[in-house]
Motif scaffolding. Structure first.
Motif, PDB file in Angstrom:
ATOM      1  N   GLU A 135       0.494  -1.149  -0.900  1.00 18.71           N
ATOM      2  CA  GLU A 135      -0.121  -0.012  -0.146  1.00 18.71           C
ATOM      3  C   GLU A 135       1.265   1.494  -0.051  1.00 18.71           C
ATOM      4  O   GLU A 135       0.830   2.416  -0.887  1.00 18.71           O
ATOM      5  CB  GLU A 135      -0.904   0.091   1.304  1.00 18.71           C
ATOM      6  CG  GLU A 135      -1.677   1.213   1.048  1.00 18.71           C
ATOM      7  CD  GLU A 135      -2.703   0.955   2.959  1.00 18.71           C
ATOM      8  OE1 GLU A 135      -3.333   2.452   2.642  1.00 18.71           O
ATOM      9  OE2 GLU A 135      -2.925  -0.018   2.899  1.00 18.71           O
ATOM     10  N   GLU A 136       2.552   1.268   0.918  1.00 10.65           N
ATOM     11  CA  GLU A 136       2.743   2.650   0.872  1.00 10.65           C
ATOM     12  C   GLU A 136       3.927   2.462  -0.157  1.00 10.65           C
ATOM     13  O   GLU A 136       3.330   4.041  -1.587  1.00 10.65           O
ATOM     14  CB  GLU A 136       4.088   2.331   1.851  1.00 10.65           C
ATOM     15  CG  GLU A 136       4.796   3.364   2.197  1.00 10.65           C
ATOM     16  CD  GLU A 136       5.619   3.819   3.422  1.00 10.65           C
ATOM     17  OE1 GLU A 136       6.897   3.943   3.271  1.00 10.65           O
ATOM     18  OE2 GLU A 136       5.585   2.153   3.835  1.00 10.65           O
ATOM     19  N   THR A 137       3.640   1.627  -1.122  1.00 10.97           N
ATOM     20  CA  THR A 137       4.582   1.833  -2.212  1.00 10.97           C
ATOM     21  C   THR A 137       3.624   2.122  -3.066  1.00 10.97           C
ATOM     22  O   THR A 137       4.295   2.763  -4.151  1.00 10.97           O
ATOM     23  CB  THR A 137       5.380   0.135  -2.735  1.00 10.97           C
ATOM     24  OG1 THR A 137       6.013   0.198  -1.831  1.00 10.97           O
ATOM     25  CG2 THR A 137       5.904   0.556  -4.215  1.00 10.97           C
ATOM     26  N   LEU A 138       2.912   2.176  -3.191  1.00  9.41           N
ATOM     27  CA  LEU A 138       1.223   2.734  -4.446  1.00  9.41           C
ATOM     28  C   LEU A 138       1.411   3.563  -4.257  1.00  9.41           C
ATOM     29  O   LEU A 138       1.667   4.434  -5.207  1.00  9.41           O
ATOM     30  CB  LEU A 138       0.399   1.610  -4.582  1.00  9.41           C
ATOM     31  CG  LEU A 138      -0.189  -0.081  -4.987  1.00  9.41           C
ATOM     32  CD1 LEU A 138      -1.514  -0.072  -4.534  1.00  9.41           C
ATOM     33  CD2 LEU A 138       0.441  -0.170  -6.419  1.00  9.41           C
ATOM     34  N   GLY A 139       1.470   3.948  -3.146  1.00  3.35           N
ATOM     35  CA  GLY A 139       0.938   5.868  -3.042  1.00  3.35           C
ATOM     36  C   GLY A 139       2.378   6.720  -3.095  1.00  3.35           C
ATOM     37  O   GLY A 139       2.367   7.443  -3.380  1.00  3.35           O
ATOM     38  N   ALA A 140       3.461   6.232  -2.978  1.00  3.87           N
ATOM     39  CA  ALA A 140       4.553   6.620  -2.892  1.00  3.87           C
ATOM     40  C   ALA A 140       5.079   6.394  -4.773  1.00  3.87           C
ATOM     41  O   ALA A 140       4.932   7.658  -5.322  1.00  3.87           O
ATOM     42  CB  ALA A 140       6.200   5.599  -2.820  1.00  3.87           C
ATOM     43  N   LEU A 141       4.431   5.798  -5.404  1.00  6.35           N
ATOM     44  CA  LEU A 141       4.486   5.777  -7.050  1.00  6.35           C
ATOM     45  C   LEU A 141       2.824   6.657  -7.397  1.00  6.35           C
ATOM     46  O   LEU A 141       3.362   7.197  -8.747  1.00  6.35           O
ATOM     47  CB  LEU A 141       3.854   4.449  -7.721  1.00  6.35           C
ATOM     48  CG  LEU A 141       4.192   3.783  -9.087  1.00  6.35           C
ATOM     49  CD1 LEU A 141       5.808   4.648  -9.519  1.00  6.35           C
ATOM     50  CD2 LEU A 141       3.448   2.522  -9.826  1.00  6.35           C
ATOM     51  N   ALA A 157      -1.917   8.432 -11.482  1.00  2.00           N
ATOM     52  CA  ALA A 157      -1.898   8.752 -10.195  1.00  2.00           C
ATOM     53  C   ALA A 157      -3.231   8.085  -9.266  1.00  2.00           C
ATOM     54  O   ALA A 157      -3.397   7.821  -8.342  1.00  2.00           O
ATOM     55  CB  ALA A 157      -1.397  10.388 -10.029  1.00  2.00           C
ATOM     56  N   GLY A 158      -4.225   9.117  -9.573  1.00  7.98           N
ATOM     57  CA  GLY A 158      -5.724   8.608  -8.989  1.00  7.98           C
ATOM     58  C   GLY A 158      -5.877   6.470  -9.171  1.00  7.98           C
ATOM     59  O   GLY A 158      -6.539   5.922  -7.759  1.00  7.98           O
ATOM     60  N   LEU A 163      -6.434   1.726  -6.544  1.00  7.32           N
ATOM     61  CA  LEU A 163      -6.229   0.661  -6.277  1.00  7.32           C
ATOM     62  C   LEU A 163      -5.563  -0.116  -4.751  1.00  7.32           C
ATOM     63  O   LEU A 163      -6.041  -1.031  -4.277  1.00  7.32           O
ATOM     64  CB  LEU A 163      -4.908  -0.200  -6.903  1.00  7.32           C
ATOM     65  CG  LEU A 163      -4.850  -0.839  -8.628  1.00  7.32           C
ATOM     66  CD1 LEU A 163      -3.528  -0.383  -9.123  1.00  7.32           C
ATOM     67  CD2 LEU A 163      -6.435  -0.826  -8.449  1.00  7.32           C
ATOM     68  N   ALA A 164      -4.448   1.432  -4.000  1.00 15.33           N
ATOM     69  CA  ALA A 164      -4.086   0.960  -2.761  1.00 15.33           C
ATOM     70  C   ALA A 164      -5.809   1.234  -2.022  1.00 15.33           C
ATOM     71  O   ALA A 164      -5.205   0.274  -0.838  1.00 15.33           O
ATOM     72  CB  ALA A 164      -3.405   1.817  -2.511  1.00 15.33           C
ATOM     73  N   ASP A 165      -6.272   1.937  -1.883  1.00 15.13           N
ATOM     74  CA  ASP A 165      -7.363   2.391  -1.091  1.00 15.13           C
ATOM     75  C   ASP A 165      -8.576   1.027  -1.760  1.00 15.13           C
ATOM     76  O   ASP A 165      -8.861   0.936   0.170  1.00 15.13           O
ATOM     77  CB  ASP A 165      -8.486   4.112  -1.086  1.00 15.13           C
ATOM     78  CG  ASP A 165      -7.510   4.692  -1.173  1.00 15.13           C
ATOM     79  OD1 ASP A 165      -6.227   4.217  -0.841  1.00 15.13           O
ATOM     80  OD2 ASP A 165      -6.842   5.976  -1.641  1.00 15.13           O
ATOM     81  N   GLU A 166      -8.685   0.515  -2.246  1.00 15.94           N
ATOM     82  CA  GLU A 166     -10.318  -0.360  -2.647  1.00 15.94           C
ATOM     83  C   GLU A 166      -9.968  -1.917  -2.837  1.00 15.94           C
ATOM     84  O   GLU A 166     -10.646  -2.138  -2.461  1.00 15.94           O
ATOM     85  CB  GLU A 166     -10.480   0.418  -4.372  1.00 15.94           C
ATOM     86  CG  GLU A 166     -11.379   1.484  -3.753  1.00 15.94           C
ATOM     87  CD  GLU A 166     -11.972   2.200  -2.535  1.00 15.94           C
ATOM     88  OE1 GLU A 166     -13.479   1.076  -2.501  1.00 15.94           O
ATOM     89  OE2 GLU A 166     -12.799   2.973  -2.256  1.00 15.94           O
ATOM     90  N   ILE A 171      -8.003  -6.609   0.939  1.00 18.34           N
ATOM     91  CA  ILE A 171      -7.495  -8.398   0.756  1.00 18.34           C
ATOM     92  C   ILE A 171      -7.039  -8.333   2.202  1.00 18.34           C
ATOM     93  O   ILE A 171      -6.553  -8.841   2.782  1.00 18.34           O
ATOM     94  CB  ILE A 171      -6.694  -8.172  -0.403  1.00 18.34           C
ATOM     95  CG1 ILE A 171      -6.952  -7.902  -1.203  1.00 18.34           C
ATOM     96  CG2 ILE A 171      -5.886  -8.760   0.120  1.00 18.34           C
ATOM     97  CD1 ILE A 171      -6.607  -8.011  -2.838  1.00 18.34           C
ATOM     98  N   HIS A 172      -6.543  -6.838   2.395  1.00 25.22           N
ATOM     99  CA  HIS A 172      -5.490  -6.971   3.464  1.00 25.22           C
ATOM    100  C   HIS A 172      -7.124  -6.797   5.064  1.00 25.22           C
ATOM    101  O   HIS A 172      -6.573  -7.940   6.122  1.00 25.22           O
ATOM    102  CB  HIS A 172      -5.063  -5.293   4.189  1.00 25.22           C
ATOM    103  CG  HIS A 172      -3.981  -5.127   5.586  1.00 25.22           C
ATOM    104  ND1 HIS A 172      -3.714  -4.110   5.620  1.00 25.22           N
ATOM    105  CD2 HIS A 172      -3.573  -6.108   5.964  1.00 25.22           C
ATOM    106  CE1 HIS A 172      -2.521  -4.371   6.634  1.00 25.22           C
ATOM    107  NE2 HIS A 172      -2.772  -4.969   6.966  1.00 25.22           N
TER     108      HIS A 172
END
Length: 234
Positions: A135-141, A157-158, A163-166, A171-172
């Motif tokens: 999740e952190e990696t997707l945010g940095a990307l 970016a959006g 993908l990270a949020d939804e 899954i987490h």
């Protein structure tokens, strides 16, 4: 004896398009090609790899030569154009994904719910678990695309944040709940008992090495009906 075609690759310039292409190999070879800089091209009946657009011919040659060296170091047979031929064999190091895949091996060997829960914790730990890192990696990307400058970059970016949020968070959450259920059960797996590697005293076979029951035999698949046979209706 037929050869294993997944261990063979060709890295050559296409005589018609002059594109530098890599063909053949299995998923491990495809990973090596992509780490060397190639880009996957997925078609209906095949997957092959090309060099990135905009490279000079010298850069393409260096990329191809590096790929040949890496693939041969991993035991692949690579046919290539002469400019890419090399005797170099760079050292191989475990990829990050290999350590994650090792969790699957540990789960296949887990003998109780507590052991499975411990392994699942590596995925779900809120501070330093694998999914938290993803999740952190997707945010940095997404932040990287925010300042890249193309008109489509804000959309990308959006999409990454979506993908990270939804997806990753769902899954987490689901796997964390699964981990909690496993941790509360305190039950051995009925089909996986630890092997003591001891032969019982009453064992008549001198070649026996442990008391584990033999693995279940798979039932053979039923033979297909003969051509022209009429099936009975029930």
């Amino acid at each position: 004896m037929p050869r294993n075609t997944d261990r063979f690759l060709d890295i050559r310039r296409d005589p018609h398009s002059d594109e530098l292409l890599a063909r053949g190999g299995d998923s491990e070879a495809h990973s090596i090609l992509q780490r060397a800089g190639f880009i996957a091209v997925v078609r209906l009946h095949e997957i092959y790899h090309r060099v990135p657009a905009g490279l000079t011919e010298d850069d393409e040659s260096r990329l191809a030569t590096d790929a040949v060296a890496r693939l041969r170091a991993a035991g692949y047979h690579v046919d290539c154009d002469e400019p890419f031929n090399t005797d170099a064999r760079p050292a191989r190091y475990p990829a990050l994904g290999t350590s994650v895949s090792h969790l699957a091996e540990r789960l296949r060997e887990a003998t109780d719910t507590a052991g499975a829960a411990d392994i699942l914790t590596e995925l779900t730990a809120p501070h330093d678990g694998i999914l938290a890192g993803l999740e952190e990696t997707l945010g940095a990307l997404a932040e990287f695309f925010d300042g890249l400058g193309d008109t489509t970059d804000p959309y990308t970016a959006g999409r990454l944040r979506y993908l990270a949020d939804e997806y990753v968070r769902v899954i987490h959450s689901d796997l964390a709940h699964t981990r909690e259920r496993l941790a509360d059960r305190h039950a051995p797996h009925p089909g996986r008992r630890p092997c003591a590697e001891q032969v019982p005293d009453h064992e008549p076979e001198r070649s026996a090495v442990c008391a584990c029951p033999p693995p279940p035999r798979a039932l053979p698949a039923p033979a297909p009906p003969p051509v022209g046979a009429t099936r009975l209706r029930r």
